[in-house]
Design a protein around this motif. Structure first.
Motif, mmCIF file in Angstrom:
data_model
loop_
_atom_site.group_PDB
_atom_site.id
_atom_site.type_symbol
_atom_site.label_atom_id
_atom_site.label_comp_id
_atom_site.label_asym_id
_atom_site.label_seq_id
_atom_site.Cartn_x
_atom_site.Cartn_y
_atom_site.Cartn_z
ATOM 1 N N GLN A 65 0.857 -1.182 0.000
ATOM 2 C CA GLN A 65 0.000 0.000 0.000
ATOM 3 C C GLN A 65 0.890 1.227 0.000
ATOM 4 O OE1 GLN A 65 -3.544 -0.116 2.491
ATOM 5 N NE2 GLN A 65 -3.106 1.945 3.227
ATOM 6 N N ALA A 66 0.546 2.204 -0.820
ATOM 7 C CA ALA A 66 1.418 3.362 -1.011
ATOM 8 C C ALA A 66 1.132 4.498 -0.047
ATOM 9 C CB ALA A 66 1.309 3.874 -2.445
ATOM 10 N N THR A 67 -0.022 4.492 0.613
ATOM 11 C CA THR A 67 -0.372 5.566 1.537
ATOM 12 C C THR A 67 -0.629 5.010 2.926
ATOM 13 O OG1 THR A 67 -2.737 5.416 1.051
ATOM 14 C CG2 THR A 67 -1.424 6.907 -0.321
ATOM 15 N N ALA A 68 -0.509 5.879 3.917
ATOM 16 C CA ALA A 68 -0.802 5.519 5.304
ATOM 17 C C ALA A 68 -1.207 6.779 6.051
ATOM 18 C CB ALA A 68 0.401 4.858 5.975
ATOM 19 N N THR A 74 -3.252 11.866 8.368
ATOM 20 C CA THR A 74 -4.054 11.982 7.162
ATOM 21 C C THR A 74 -3.374 11.148 6.091
ATOM 22 O OG1 THR A 74 -5.085 13.515 5.602
ATOM 23 C CG2 THR A 74 -2.849 14.023 6.312
ATOM 24 N N GLU A 75 -4.143 10.681 5.098
ATOM 25 C CA GLU A 75 -3.576 9.825 4.065
ATOM 26 C C GLU A 75 -2.475 10.557 3.310
ATOM 27 O OE1 GLU A 75 -3.994 6.674 3.391
ATOM 28 O OE2 GLU A 75 -5.440 6.388 5.013
ATOM 29 N N THR A 76 -1.255 10.013 3.415
ATOM 30 C CA THR A 76 -0.085 10.629 2.799
ATOM 31 C C THR A 76 0.736 9.544 2.130
ATOM 32 O OG1 THR A 76 -0.043 12.262 4.593
ATOM 33 C CG2 THR A 76 1.916 12.112 3.205
ATOM 34 N N LEU A 77 1.372 9.877 1.018
ATOM 35 C CA LEU A 77 2.258 8.922 0.369
ATOM 36 C C LEU A 77 3.398 8.547 1.305
ATOM 37 C CD1 LEU A 77 2.483 10.475 -3.209
ATOM 38 C CD2 LEU A 77 1.306 8.363 -2.572
ATOM 39 N N ILE A 78 3.582 7.250 1.507
ATOM 40 C CA ILE A 78 4.626 6.776 2.415
ATOM 41 C C ILE A 78 6.001 7.227 1.937
ATOM 42 C CG2 ILE A 78 5.761 4.703 3.302
ATOM 43 C CD1 ILE A 78 3.035 3.327 3.295
ATOM 44 N N LYS A 79 6.208 7.278 0.641
ATOM 45 C CA LYS A 79 7.527 7.664 0.113
ATOM 46 C C LYS A 79 7.857 9.116 0.420
ATOM 47 C CE LYS A 79 8.060 8.381 -4.232
ATOM 48 N NZ LYS A 79 8.163 8.231 -5.705
ATOM 49 N N ASP A 80 6.856 9.936 0.759
ATOM 50 C CA ASP A 80 7.098 11.341 1.090
ATOM 51 C C ASP A 80 7.379 11.563 2.570
ATOM 52 O OD1 ASP A 80 6.702 11.933 -1.542
ATOM 53 O OD2 ASP A 80 4.770 12.942 -1.280
ATOM 54 N N GLU A 81 7.367 10.504 3.364
ATOM 55 C CA GLU A 81 7.587 10.630 4.805
ATOM 56 C C GLU A 81 9.020 10.273 5.164
ATOM 57 O OE1 GLU A 81 5.685 12.018 6.759
ATOM 58 O OE2 GLU A 81 3.619 11.780 6.084
ATOM 59 N N GLN A 83 10.125 8.715 7.653
ATOM 60 C CA GLN A 83 10.100 7.641 8.635
ATOM 61 C C GLN A 83 9.783 6.325 7.946
ATOM 62 O OE1 GLN A 83 7.520 10.097 11.539
ATOM 63 N NE2 GLN A 83 8.549 8.637 12.881
ATOM 64 N N SER A 84 10.047 5.244 8.649
ATOM 65 C CA SER A 84 9.793 3.910 8.125
ATOM 66 C C SER A 84 8.379 3.478 8.496
ATOM 67 C CB SER A 84 10.810 2.916 8.703
ATOM 68 O OG SER A 84 10.535 1.604 8.250
ATOM 69 N N VAL A 85 7.587 3.084 7.491
ATOM 70 C CA VAL A 85 6.201 2.680 7.698
ATOM 71 C C VAL A 85 5.948 1.378 6.958
ATOM 72 C CG1 VAL A 85 3.781 3.346 7.521
ATOM 73 C CG2 VAL A 85 5.533 5.111 7.788
ATOM 74 N N ASN A 86 5.327 0.432 7.632
ATOM 75 C CA ASN A 86 4.896 -0.821 7.008
ATOM 76 C C ASN A 86 3.386 -0.940 7.111
ATOM 77 O OD1 ASN A 86 7.765 -1.520 8.376
ATOM 78 N ND2 ASN A 86 7.535 -2.659 6.479
ATOM 79 N N VAL A 87 2.772 -1.538 6.091
ATOM 80 C CA VAL A 87 1.337 -1.760 6.088
ATOM 81 C C VAL A 87 1.066 -3.243 5.840
ATOM 82 C CG1 VAL A 87 -0.874 -1.187 5.036
ATOM 83 C CG2 VAL A 87 0.908 0.566 5.223
ATOM 84 N N VAL A 88 0.311 -3.856 6.756
ATOM 85 C CA VAL A 88 -0.185 -5.218 6.549
ATOM 86 C C VAL A 88 -1.588 -5.060 5.971
ATOM 87 C CG1 VAL A 88 -0.660 -7.464 7.600
ATOM 88 C CG2 VAL A 88 1.149 -6.007 8.529
ATOM 89 N N ASP A 155 -9.488 -3.555 9.044
ATOM 90 C CA ASP A 155 -9.274 -3.444 7.599
ATOM 91 C C ASP A 155 -7.806 -3.701 7.257
ATOM 92 O OD1 ASP A 155 -10.438 -2.420 4.895
ATOM 93 O OD2 ASP A 155 -8.542 -1.343 5.142
ATOM 94 N N HIS A 156 -6.899 -3.002 7.910
ATOM 95 C CA HIS A 156 -5.473 -3.232 7.718
ATOM 96 C C HIS A 156 -4.729 -2.717 8.943
ATOM 97 C CE1 HIS A 156 -5.998 0.909 6.176
ATOM 98 N NE2 HIS A 156 -4.734 1.113 6.527
ATOM 99 N N VAL A 157 -3.432 -2.944 8.988
ATOM 100 C CA VAL A 157 -2.606 -2.556 10.131
ATOM 101 C C VAL A 157 -1.413 -1.759 9.632
ATOM 102 C CG1 VAL A 157 -1.291 -3.355 12.126
ATOM 103 C CG2 VAL A 157 -3.296 -4.651 11.363
ATOM 104 N N GLU A 158 -1.178 -0.611 10.254
ATOM 105 C CA GLU A 158 -0.034 0.224 9.916
ATOM 106 C C GLU A 158 0.965 0.214 11.068
ATOM 107 O OE1 GLU A 158 -2.709 3.366 7.231
ATOM 108 O OE2 GLU A 158 -1.574 4.089 8.970
ATOM 109 N N VAL A 159 2.239 0.078 10.738
ATOM 110 C CA VAL A 159 3.303 0.043 11.750
ATOM 111 C C VAL A 159 4.275 1.182 11.461
ATOM 112 C CG1 VAL A 159 5.115 -1.320 12.831
ATOM 113 C CG2 VAL A 159 3.053 -2.451 11.948
ATOM 114 N N LEU A 160 4.352 2.121 12.384
ATOM 115 C CA LEU A 160 5.285 3.248 12.284
ATOM 116 C C LEU A 160 6.507 2.915 13.128
ATOM 117 C CD1 LEU A 160 6.148 6.134 11.601
ATOM 118 C CD2 LEU A 160 4.697 6.933 13.486
#
Length: 724
Positions: A65-68, A74-81, A83-88, A155-160
């Motif tokens: 997933q490209a956003t988190a 708020t929904e933001t492109l992960i590549k623009d952050e 920090q390290s973010v993973n989405v299950v 729905d899904h899980v985000e890990v910051l």
């Protein structure tokens, strides 16, 4: 107004690279105008453009997933952050029939199991740090006190990864886990699911959603009933969950309401014992407690969110969240005094208590997407207030006697009576932590390649704690903390995103020493550099290198009488490397691969300096692959097969490093058949976990060799569902 707004976003997007523009325009449109898909018939053609834009950032049924929303609220492109973010993703959860948050974390690097309090709580080591009550598990951005947070509503899980205190306040520096809930949809759909578990019993559920005419309202109702036999020699896991939610979307405003009620009962299982640093040579499935050792409770969560589009560039959001977990537990507590494990004798003490944990959270955010002097600013300015109340009512501490002895080689149950002796000093324990904060975050796009990310949080907190029927005051203190964050992102090409950050964290200590003095807050400093590589829209590769130092760390030890003793461990550190590969390698082939090297060390402690931190593995890895089979005729339906395994290296059994838990590798597999049944989406799926029936020990309590958790052996689950 809608046409003018869209035109403005498109014009703004022309300043960016073409593919970047498409993705960012889609995010902006979806964030700004969630009502487009449900407007009057004159605007029905507009949603097509929005949906196509979203497909630039996330492919349906993907492992990536490209956003988190966890990094910037708020929904933001992960590549623009920075920090390290993973989405299950939902597809990952469905394919591997993930039933717990612990199971979901095998798809994320650098996360492993901590002390689960007898398998009754989510508990994770993240980059070397974490406990079962560290406040790092959130539901929809709100800190959760609920024991188990992944359920049918997920729905899904985000890990910051790394410190998250900038936006979420008091938080361990290893990172946080945010469980994102399913939302009401305007397209009418109902899914009925049933599963059978190899140990006995099963689960049934329904998930129905849809719009309410042309009113702008949408509803969702999720209900699930589960009654499954525990995998050891006695006990049952059961719950009844009901979760209604409702949303309304207007031209500029939207409102959503959600509620979850979960009535549950589960075994309280302290696992097994180690003898001379190795697992006791006894039955893997025989419990060492009593049939009355279990947790029974009711958990509830409620959220309300109001959003209003102030202008083309700004919107405001008001959020209120509440969650509560009321439960009773009974424990056949292993005791060192009176035990002779070499002779096979385990002394146990009947303990228990009634608990009421609650969190209340309110936040007002202003979210802006501004062009200033030709440069774009993604702004978040907010204020929040959070109250955490933890109350333990009657607390039972039966006297340890020989009647509680158990022969671990040939256990005979029923000789240890249920907990009944009320402790006047341990009961009536109140612990309150309230805080109010002002925070700011800015993703400042200097140009098409450079993004400067910075922010700060000013937080005031108050602590108050009493214990015992005499209401003995343990602490009455307050403090102020400023938490800075600074990062930079460099994107030399569309595929690459390089970043670095510096951040701090803090957590007020809720423990006291033996004299009743409050420990200073834990403070963490983190430095991180990383790279994100996306060779295609369906594949992401993330690499991170980090270094974290935390001081004022407190360790809590369970004594032989069941009470606890806390002491400061001084300064601890963690540094390492993480690698995650998720997405589609080739047509019909999806992969999740992770590796983490995490070196933890106690840096300043008179007894344990130089030792590794409890439960923190140095090496972890996983590899999971799924394949859409094309060998069968299309008329027979679609077939999917997948599997893989996870590796966890050896871990210290306590901070003294007096014993170690061996490394282990566990494999899982699934086979799914999507049946061609008229217009219905019908599915039959078989999942086998721990395929080779490995005996392994994922964590312990940190209190020596008497309480070591056991991993689940080989189990199978057959699931059938129909969607219409």
């Amino acid at each position: 107004m809608i046409i003018i707004s869209i035109t403005k976003y498109v014009s703004w997007g022309l300043h960016l690279k073409p593919s970047k523009s498409r993705a960012r325009i889609a995010v902006a449109l979806c964030t700004t105008f969630p009502c487009l898909a449900f407007a009057d018939s004159a605007s029905l053609e507009l949603p097509t453009s929005v949906i196509q834009g979203q497909e630039q950032t996330q492919e349906a049924g993907s492992y990536t997933q490209a956003t988190a929303s966890s990094v910037s609220k708020t929904e933001t492109l992960i590549k623009d952050e920075a920090q390290s973010v993973n989405v299950v993703t939902q597809q990952t959860l469905d394919d591997f029939q993930v039933r717990s948050l612990d199971d979901a974390m095998k798809f994320v690097s650098g996360v492993s199991q901590a002390n689960t309090l007898g398998n009754t709580k989510d508990a994770f080591i993240k980059r070397g740090f974490g406990t079962n009550d560290d406040g790092s598990t959130l539901r929809d951005g709100i800190r959760s006190v609920v024991g188990h947070n992944l359920n049918a509503t997920t729905d899904h899980v985000e890990v910051l990864k790394g410190p998250a205190s900038l936006l979420y306040g008091a938080m361990d520096p290893g990172g946080m886990i945010n469980v994102i809930s399913k939302q009401p949809q305007f397209t009418r759909q109902t899914t009925i699911t049933g599963s059978a578990f190899s140990e006995g019993g099963g689960t049934t559920g329904v998930d129905t959603t849809g719009g309410v005419g042309d009113t702008g309202f949408a509803y969702r109702l999720i209900a699930e009933r589960s009654h499954e036999d525990y995998w050891r020699n006695y006990g049952t896991d059961e719950h009844t969950l009901v979760a209604p939610s409702l949303s309304w979307t207007g031209e500029r405003a939207s409102v959503s309401l959600a509620y979850v009620n979960n009535d549950y009962s589960s075994p309280f299982d302290r696992g097994t014992v180690f003898v001379n640093g190795k697992p006791a040579n006894i039955s893997y499935k025989d419990r060492l407690d009593e049939r009355w050792a279990k947790t029974v409770g009711i958990s509830e969560t409620a959220t309300a969110k109001f959003e209003y589009q102030l202008s083309d560039s700004w919107k405001t959001r008001l959020v209120y969240g509440w969650n509560n977990d009321r439960y009773s537990l009974a424990i056949a507590q292993p005791a060192a005094a009176g035990s002779n494990l070499a002779a096979g004798t385990l002394r146990r003490q009947a303990n228990g208590g009634h608990y009421d944990y609650e969190t209340r959270y309110t936040a007002l955010d202003f979210i802006g997407d501004q062009m200033l002097f030709g440069q774009r600013h993604e702004l978040l300015v907010g204020v929040d207030n959070e109250a955490q109340d933890r109350y333990r009512g009657k607390t039972y501490r039966n006297t340890s006697t020989a009647a509680g002895n158990l022969d671990i080689n040939n256990p005979v149950y029923g000789n240890l009576a249920e907990p009944s002796t009320v402790s006047a000093t341990q009961s009536n324990a109140k612990n309150q932590l309230t805080s109010t904060s002002l925070y700011l975050k800015d993703n400042w796009h200097l140009n098409d390649q450079w993004i400067l990310v910075f922010g700060g949080r000013q937080q005031h907190y108050d602590q108050y704690a009493t214990q015992g029927f005499a209401n003995t005051l343990l602490r009455d203190s307050n403090g102020d903390q400023f938490i800075p964050f600074a990062g930079v992102v460099y994107q030399p090409t569309e595929a690459w995103s390089l970043y670095a950050n510096y951040s701090r964290s803090f957590v007020p200590n809720t423990d006291t020493d033996d004299q009743g003095n409050t420990f200073d807050p834990e403070e963490g400093v983190s430095r991180e550099v990383g790279a994100k590589f996306a060779p295609s829209d369906a594949l992401n590769v993330n690499l991170a290198v980090f270094d974290i130092v935390k001081k004022n760390v407190v360790t809590t030890t369970t004594l032989a009488n069941g009470n606890t003793s806390s002491e400061a461990a001084g300064k601890v550190g963690s540094r390492g490397i993480e690698l995650d590969v998720t997405g589609r390698l080739a047509p019909n082939w999806d992969v999740i691969g992770t590796y983490a090297y995490t070196h933890t060390e106690i840096l300043d402690d008179p007894k344990n300096e130089g030792n590794r931190l409890n439960n923190a593995p140095m090496h972890t890895a996983s590899l999971y692959v799924s394949h859409h089979l094309t060998v069968f005729p299309e008329a027979s339906g679609q077939w999917h097969v997948g599997g893989g395994g996870r590796y966890v290296g050896k871990r210290a059994g306590d901070n003294e490093n007096s014993f170690w838990m061996d490394s282990y590798t566990v494999a899982d597999a699934f086979l799914r058949w999507d049946l061609p049944v008229s217009d219905y989406k019908t599915r039959l799926q078989l999942n086998v976990d721990n395929l080779f029936d490995k005996h392994y020990y994922p964590s312990n309590t940190g209190s020596g060799q008497l309480q070591v958790n056991e991993g689940e052996p080989r189990t199978a689950r057959l699931t059938a569902s129909v969607t219409f």
